[in-house]
Write a protein that holds these residues in place. Structure first.
Motif, PDB file in Angstrom:
ATOM      1  N   THR A  47      11.459   1.935  -7.088  1.00 48.16           N
ATOM      2  CA  THR A  47      10.541   0.807  -6.834  1.00 48.16           C
ATOM      3  C   THR A  47       9.656   0.541  -8.046  1.00 48.16           C
ATOM      4  O   THR A  47       9.325  -0.608  -8.326  1.00 48.16           O
ATOM      5  CB  THR A  47       9.675   1.055  -5.585  1.00 48.16           C
ATOM      6  N   GLY A  48       9.304   1.598  -8.756  1.00 47.13           N
ATOM      7  CA  GLY A  48       8.516   1.412  -9.977  1.00 47.13           C
ATOM      8  C   GLY A  48       9.261   0.573 -11.000  1.00 47.13           C
ATOM      9  O   GLY A  48       8.688  -0.305 -11.645  1.00 47.13           O
TER      10      GLY A  48
ATOM     11  N   THR B 265       0.825  -1.208   0.000  1.00 46.99           N
ATOM     12  CA  THR B 265       0.000   0.000   0.000  1.00 46.99           C
ATOM     13  C   THR B 265       0.860   1.259   0.000  1.00 46.99           C
ATOM     14  O   THR B 265       0.504   2.255  -0.640  1.00 46.99           O
ATOM     15  CB  THR B 265      -0.960   0.029   1.205  1.00 46.99           C
ATOM     16  N   GLU B 266       1.995   1.223   0.691  1.00 43.67           N
ATOM     17  CA  GLU B 266       2.903   2.372   0.680  1.00 43.67           C
ATOM     18  C   GLU B 266       3.458   2.593  -0.720  1.00 43.67           C
ATOM     19  O   GLU B 266       3.527   3.737  -1.198  1.00 43.67           O
ATOM     20  CB  GLU B 266       4.037   2.159   1.687  1.00 43.67           C
ATOM     21  N   TRP B 267       3.832   1.502  -1.372  1.00 38.02           N
ATOM     22  CA  TRP B 267       4.318   1.628  -2.749  1.00 38.02           C
ATOM     23  C   TRP B 267       3.214   2.171  -3.657  1.00 38.02           C
ATOM     24  O   TRP B 267       3.470   3.017  -4.523  1.00 38.02           O
ATOM     25  CB  TRP B 267       4.824   0.285  -3.287  1.00 38.02           C
ATOM     26  N   GLY B 268       1.987   1.707  -3.440  1.00 32.48           N
ATOM     27  CA  GLY B 268       0.868   2.197  -4.249  1.00 32.48           C
ATOM     28  C   GLY B 268       0.695   3.699  -4.118  1.00 32.48           C
ATOM     29  O   GLY B 268       0.471   4.406  -5.107  1.00 32.48           O
ATOM     30  N   ILE B 269       0.821   4.203  -2.909  1.00 27.10           N
ATOM     31  CA  ILE B 269       0.711   5.645  -2.694  1.00 27.10           C
ATOM     32  C   ILE B 269       1.870   6.374  -3.365  1.00 27.10           C
ATOM     33  O   ILE B 269       1.659   7.374  -4.067  1.00 27.10           O
ATOM     34  CB  ILE B 269       0.657   5.974  -1.187  1.00 27.10           C
ATOM     35  N   LEU B 270       3.096   5.896  -3.160  1.00 27.01           N
ATOM     36  CA  LEU B 270       4.253   6.536  -3.802  1.00 27.01           C
ATOM     37  C   LEU B 270       4.074   6.587  -5.314  1.00 27.01           C
ATOM     38  O   LEU B 270       4.337   7.614  -5.955  1.00 27.01           O
ATOM     39  CB  LEU B 270       5.539   5.782  -3.464  1.00 27.01           C
ATOM     40  N   SER B 271       3.623   5.486  -5.873  1.00 25.22           N
ATOM     41  CA  SER B 271       3.435   5.403  -7.316  1.00 25.22           C
ATOM     42  C   SER B 271       2.396   6.409  -7.810  1.00 25.22           C
ATOM     43  O   SER B 271       2.617   7.112  -8.799  1.00 25.22           O
ATOM     44  CB  SER B 271       3.018   3.967  -7.677  1.00 25.22           C
ATOM     45  N   GLN B 272       1.276   6.488  -7.113  1.00 20.57           N
ATOM     46  CA  GLN B 272       0.212   7.413  -7.528  1.00 20.57           C
ATOM     47  C   GLN B 272       0.630   8.869  -7.349  1.00 20.57           C
ATOM     48  O   GLN B 272       0.332   9.707  -8.194  1.00 20.57           O
ATOM     49  CB  GLN B 272      -1.077   7.117  -6.759  1.00 20.57           C
ATOM     50  N   LEU B 273       1.328   9.167  -6.255  1.00 22.08           N
ATOM     51  CA  LEU B 273       1.812  10.535  -6.050  1.00 22.08           C
ATOM     52  C   LEU B 273       2.833  10.916  -7.114  1.00 22.08           C
ATOM     53  O   LEU B 273       2.860  12.055  -7.581  1.00 22.08           O
ATOM     54  CB  LEU B 273       2.410  10.693  -4.652  1.00 22.08           C
TER      55      LEU B 273
END
Length: 164
Positions: free
Chosen positions: A110-111, A40-48
């Motif tokens: 991470t992406g 979920t943290e990666w998901g937020i980083l990716s979307q931001l």
């Protein structure tokens, strides 16, 4: 007795769920081991990284994660100084997250890691079949979406007008 329903293990729902679970678990393990990030943290980083500053409501809509998961993940990335909270001047109840330079670097790295994992998973599939697979997944997802989801986009549009 003759059965007219597909076997449980062969149903589309179960096959999609199992495939998603296995792929997600693999990616989550790598993110945790290499970067100390939850999915979920990666998901937020990716979307931001993709969209810029977003509210937690925006993140729920974009990621499909629930509010509690988004809230906990947001706290985690803010504590690690990967993102900062920004309070909307027009409405102090609205908080936005924005990436720090460290967060942007982490999102890029991470992406690429996730893209490499996905490429590895699809490497034995011909490119045209992999593209067809992604297109079919998108089509199935779009067909399964409830029609009420369209109205969920309006709050973001209104919110962006207030912020701007």
């Amino acid at each position: 007795m003759t059965r007219n329903t597909p076997e449980f293990a062969q149903s589309l729902t179960i096959q999609l769920n199992r495939a998603a679970h296995v792929v997600t678990a693999r990616i989550a393990t790598v993110l945790k081991e290499r970067y100390r990030l939850r999915l979920t943290e990666w998901g937020i980083l990716s979307q931001l990284s993709e969209h810029g500053a977003l509210s937690q409501t925006d993140l729920v809509r974009l990621t499909g994660y629930d509010k509690v998961s988004i809230s906990r993940a947001a706290i985690g990335i803010v504590k690690r100084r990967l993102a900062k909270r920004w309070i909307c001047g027009e409405d102090g109840r609205v908080h936005f997250l924005v990436l720090t330079s460290e967060g942007e670097a982490m999102a890029v790295e991470t992406g690429q890691t996730v893209a490499d994992i996905e490429a590895g998973l699809l490497s034995t599939i011909a490119l045209d079949r992999a593209a067809d697979f992604r297109a079919i997944l998108t089509e199935v997802k779009d067909l399964a979406k409830p029609s009420t989801e369209e109205h969920m986009l309006q709050p973001r549009t209104i919110l962006l007008r207030v912020v701007a």
